[in-house]
Design an enzyme around this catalytic site. Structure first.
Site, mmCIF file in Angstrom:
data_model
loop_
_atom_site.group_PDB
_atom_site.id
_atom_site.type_symbol
_atom_site.label_atom_id
_atom_site.label_comp_id
_atom_site.label_asym_id
_atom_site.label_seq_id
_atom_site.Cartn_x
_atom_site.Cartn_y
_atom_site.Cartn_z
ATOM 1 N N LYS A 1 -57.609 46.401 59.618
ATOM 2 C CA LYS A 1 -56.722 47.294 58.868
ATOM 3 C C LYS A 1 -56.386 48.479 59.754
ATOM 4 O O LYS A 1 -57.236 48.970 60.501
ATOM 5 C CB LYS A 1 -57.454 47.731 57.592
ATOM 6 C CG LYS A 1 -56.748 48.743 56.733
ATOM 7 C CD LYS A 1 -57.537 48.989 55.429
ATOM 8 C CE LYS A 1 -57.007 50.199 54.684
ATOM 9 N NZ LYS A 1 -57.800 50.497 53.468
ATOM 10 N N LYS B 1 -54.069 44.282 57.613
ATOM 11 C CA LYS B 1 -53.620 45.175 56.547
ATOM 12 C C LYS B 1 -53.107 46.484 57.118
ATOM 13 O O LYS B 1 -53.890 47.330 57.532
ATOM 14 C CB LYS B 1 -54.775 45.458 55.573
ATOM 15 C CG LYS B 1 -54.417 46.449 54.460
ATOM 16 C CD LYS B 1 -55.569 46.653 53.489
ATOM 17 C CE LYS B 1 -55.244 47.786 52.509
ATOM 18 N NZ LYS B 1 -56.392 48.106 51.626
ATOM 19 N N ASP C 1 -63.550 48.042 52.314
ATOM 20 C CA ASP C 1 -62.747 48.585 53.413
ATOM 21 C C ASP C 1 -63.599 49.607 54.162
ATOM 22 O O ASP C 1 -63.794 50.722 53.685
ATOM 23 C CB ASP C 1 -61.465 49.247 52.880
ATOM 24 C CG ASP C 1 -60.444 48.227 52.359
ATOM 25 O OD1 ASP C 1 -60.866 47.115 51.962
ATOM 26 O OD2 ASP C 1 -59.248 48.551 52.331
#
Lengths: 530, 327
Positions: free
Chosen positions: B227, B263, B159
């Protein structure tokens, strides 16, 4: 089964406590009508909901007399602040009984519960709250100090937003000091009768609000009753014409809110995802039973294919079915008659060569249903581009330049509303200025607010509802005399004053300039109209 | 390969000029309309069998997260145990999608997951935040080392954060190139790659137009997931922002046939909220996206609320916080 097959989530009908039959609401009491009673049915299942009285000539006369009495003896003598108290009380009762009213509306009309719950009923309360606040401020309506009420208002409303149209009619009328006789549509009388209970609950003096049910004949009798001072009608242009003709020369004041064939103009720089949502909301909200529905999509040629593809994808996610299910997007068509008209015009569209596409959805066995439908490649001369279909049918037309868009948008006998989708503020304002429509929405559609005047150009009618302008429709300036024809009750103190004076002409001019200013206000409001 | 696709979509060699032209040419976002649509989706009523299914789906989409300076191997082991067996009283409860930790905690997470780890035949991934998370304020060299380090330690997913400073000052190719470089650093010795989630930190991008531009930029540069947030900046994930990002991945799929995940992370604490996200995913991108490969919740406290709701559905009554484990 997939996730998107949401399990049924029906709103409970247990909250409804309906009677098997309803009478007319006259002089504060429910009384039997003298016409042949009729049944109101649920358009989703065709089951009978209740038996409803029909008001004949005699009943209409009783109602108008009750309204006149209440006007002369009570309502015209109350202070604005006191009238406001009753309106506030009604507004609060509407909120208290919101769920019940929403269920009744969806049951009787066929509209999805999410709309009656989140749009119709909250707006009804908002309308009463808004006009309750005006009741003691009539000096500021713009008609000079101490404007006068007109007297008895005869009001006839349609079936597409039964309770909301009632609020649009009754709230300003009462705030201005008039008493009313209202006739709901024959296919959707239920919520008006529940509203009559609310009127009783609120302790509104007897006769101030009267509800007479029945079909067109009842409405005709009401409108033509000699002791009605003001006629307010929302409905079809054909009936509006008939009303205008029948009251010509009687001195009755009139507001007509009639049909529409609104253009929703999508420019190539539009915020595309929101424009798609707006187009969908513009025509498929309330099954397209909306006089200001954006039934003509005018899309810039360069983005036509993309917009139509996205529209089809979006329409495929709409859920058609039980109006009382909280996940339903498209409810039932209000009546067999209306369904027949939608089918007829759709067939005409196909015969005229437009390309028809309908979302795939399971149509229930009983009830009146029509799948969301798009017609692509529609020409301006086609009947589906010119006539009001009043159903979930969208006609797609294209344009190349802003001038062409404006010309096509205005090329209709109607002029109720229009929509503009663009990211460019200057274009938005320039186009809005040239659209001949009473309401112009920009980057949104079908947003209503009690403070915003609503009404049409051309065959969409005249007069404005909502805002200060909507109140002025139920008032006369203190020095203007509205009733030209002499009438038995002219001896009553409220109307025995002035003779026609040169002031009348002035008032006429003032009224004209007012409607211009209302137009300006509505066009500056549109960005924030939500 | 992915760069070739980006070139095709942009329609030019990838330069500051062409990227800028591309992202600024994207259609605008009307904030009022977007929020209205999100609010409408939030009114969907998900009951009975649909709710049961939704709750299980939510569990299977969670990246169970701990990102604290105070994290210890013990805390991470405990988190991993919860990931494997979310509800000890119900063996039928699905496992979560991944555990998400700081890079130095990856070995402990891998070890604690044991056979449940994706690398050992199980299904739970280990995700590591990298690239000087959460601010991203470090040199590219440090960010790449941070990434390579986590991958070497066994992370299945990285991430990363974008350089919001560069994005906001309009240096789009810098943002783009950095993502491309990090993606390269995700490559393992055997030629496979850790999946790359690109955190836009939408709370710092401030406008929906920026969110759309950053989403496209990240996808063009090869993101496997976009995300919303680090969870360290407020606002974190919101329904309108997630809706907007789902519209972008939907459009990307229509354009190229490629699938990119979304996400939302931070701020999603209740089952009710999470169900609204599921509805938004299914009605925007499509039901296909309700899969751990294409949608995740970055959350820590959400799991327990979902477990309580599951217990309630099974037993007919609410228990309480003491009937689910704290981590």
């Amino acid at each position: 089964m997939t996730f998107l097959d949401y399990a049924p989530a029906p709103e409970s009908r247990a909250i409804l406590n309906l009677r098997p039959s309803y009478g007319l609401f006259i002089d504060g009491e429910f009384v039997d009508g003298h016409g042949a009673p009729f049944r109101t049915i649920s358009p989703a299942s065709e089951e009978t909901i209740a038996e409803i009285s029909t008001a004949d000539e005699h009943d209409v006369d009783l109602a108008v007399r009750a309204a006149r009495r209440a006007y002369d003896r009570v309502w015209s003598k109350l202070s604005g602040a006191d009238r406001g108290k009753y309106l506030f009380r009604i507004a609060r009762l509407v909120q208290e009984r919101a769920r019940e009213l929403a269920v009744a509306e969806s049951l009787d009309n066929g509209k999805p519960i999410k709309e009656s719950r989140d749009v119709d009923v909250p707006l009804v309360a908002a309308w009463f709250f808004y006009y309750a606040g005006w009741a003691d401020k009539l000096d500021h309506v713009g008609l000079g100090p101490a404007p006068r009420a007109l007297g008895v208002a005869g009001q006839v409303i349609p079936w597409n937003f039964p309770l909301l149209m009632l609020a649009w009619k009754i709230a300003p009328a009462l705030a201005a000091g008039n008493t009313v006789v209202l006739k709901p549509a024959e296919t959707t009388p239920l919520t008006a009768l529940l509203f009559a209970e609310i009127v009783q609950q609120a302790g509104v003096p007897a006769g101030v609000v009267n509800i007479v049910t029945g079909a067109g004949e009842t409405g005709r009798r009401l409108v033509n009753h000699p002791d009605v001072d003001k006629v307010a009608f929302t409905g079809s242009t054909a009936v509006g014409r008939e009303i205008a003709r029948s009251i010509a020369g009687t001195g009755k004041k009139v507001t007509l809110e009639l049909g529409g064939k609104a253009a929703n103009i999508v420019f190539d720089d539009a915020p595309i995802d929101q424009a798609i949502e707006g187009v969908v909301n513009g025509i498929f909200f309330n099954q397209g039973h909306v006089c200001c529905a954006g039934s003509r999509l005018l899309v810039q040629e360069s983005v036509h294919d993309e917009v139509v593809d996205r529209l089809k994808a979006r329409l495929s996610t709409l859920r058609l079915g039980d109006p009382l299910d909280k996940n339903t997007d498209i409810g039932a068509i209000n009546s067999a008659e209306q369904l027949a008209r939608i089918r007829e015009l759709s067939d005409v569209g196909e015969a005229e060569g437009a390309e028809r596409w309908s979302a795939e959805c399971a149509i229930p066995d009983r009830g009146f249903w029509f799948a969301p439908t798009i017609f692509d490649g529609v020409s301006t001369s086609s009947r589906i581009a010119r006539e009001e279909i009043f159903g979930p049918v969208l006609s797609v037309l294209t344009f190349r330049t802003p001038d062409e868009a404006i010309a096509k948008a205005n090329n209709t006998p109607y002029g109720l509303s229009a929509g503009i989708w663009t990211d460019k503020g200057s274009r938005m304002l320039a186009v809005a200025d040239r659209l001949r429509a009473g309401v112009v929405w920009a980057n949104t559609f079908n947003r209503f607010d009690p403070a915003s005047p609503f009404g049409g150009y051309k065959e969409s009618g005249y007069g404005r509802e909502g805002g200060r302008q909507g109140l002025a429709a139920y008032l006369a300036s203190a020095d203007a005399r509205t009733a030209l024809a002499p009438r038995a009750s002219d001896a009553s103190p409220a109307r025995s004053d002035a003779l026609p004076t040169p002031e009348d002409a002035k008032a006429g001019r003032a009224a004209k300039s007012r409607s211009v200013s209302s137009r300006t206000e509505s066009s500056t409001r549109k960005g924030s109209a939500r | 390969m992915s760069i070739d696709l980006a070139r095709t979509v942009v329609g030019a060699e990838l330069s500051e000029r062409s990227l800028r032209g591309f992202v600024l040419g994207l259609p605008g976002v009307d904030a009022v309309g977007l929020e209205q649509r999100a609010a409408a989706l939030a009114t969907r009523s998900i009951k009975t069998s649909s709710k049961r299914r939704a709750l299980d789906t939510i569990v299977s989409l969670i990246d169970l997260t701990t990102l604290e300076g105070a994290d210890t191997p013990g805390k991470v082991r405990s988190l991993a145990a919860k990931a494997v067996l979310p509800d000890p009283s119900d063996a039928g409860c699905p496992q979560v999608a991944a555990v998400c930790v700081y890079g130095d905690m990856v070995p402990y997470a891998v070890e604690a997951l044991g056979a449940a780890h994706a690398g050992a035949g199980g299904s739970i991934n280990v995700a590591a935040v990298a690239t000087a998370f959460p601010s991203g304020r470090a040199s590219l060299r440090v960010k790449l080392a941070d990434t390579a380090d986590a991958v070497a330690a066994g992370a299945d997913e990285i991430d990363m954060v974008i350089d919001r400073g560069a994005f906001l000052s309009g240096r789009y190719s810098e943002v783009f190139d950095e993502i491309v470089a990090v993606k390269e650093a995700c490559r393992r010795g055997d030629g496979t790659s850790a999946h790359l989630k690109v955190i836009l930190e939408t709370g710092e991008l401030s406008t929906y137009d920026n969110v759309r531009r950053a989403s496209w930029l990240a996808i063009l540069a090869g993101a496997d997931f976009i995300k919303t947030s680090t969870g360290k900046v407020s606002p974190a994930a919101t329904l309108p922002v997630t809706l907007l990002m789902l519209e972008v991945v939907r459009d990307w799929h229509r354009l190229t046939g490629e699938l990119v995940g979304v996400k939302p992370a931070g701020g999603i604490r209740s089952s009710k909220d999470a169900v609204r996200y599921l509805v938004t995913v299914a009605e925007t991108a499509g039901e296909r996206w309700l899969d751990p490969h294409l949608f995740r919740f970055g959350a820590s406290s959400l799991l327990n609320d979902v477990l309580l709701q599951r217990q309630k559905l099974a037993s007919g009554h609410y228990s309480g916080a003491d009937y689910v484990t704290i981590d």
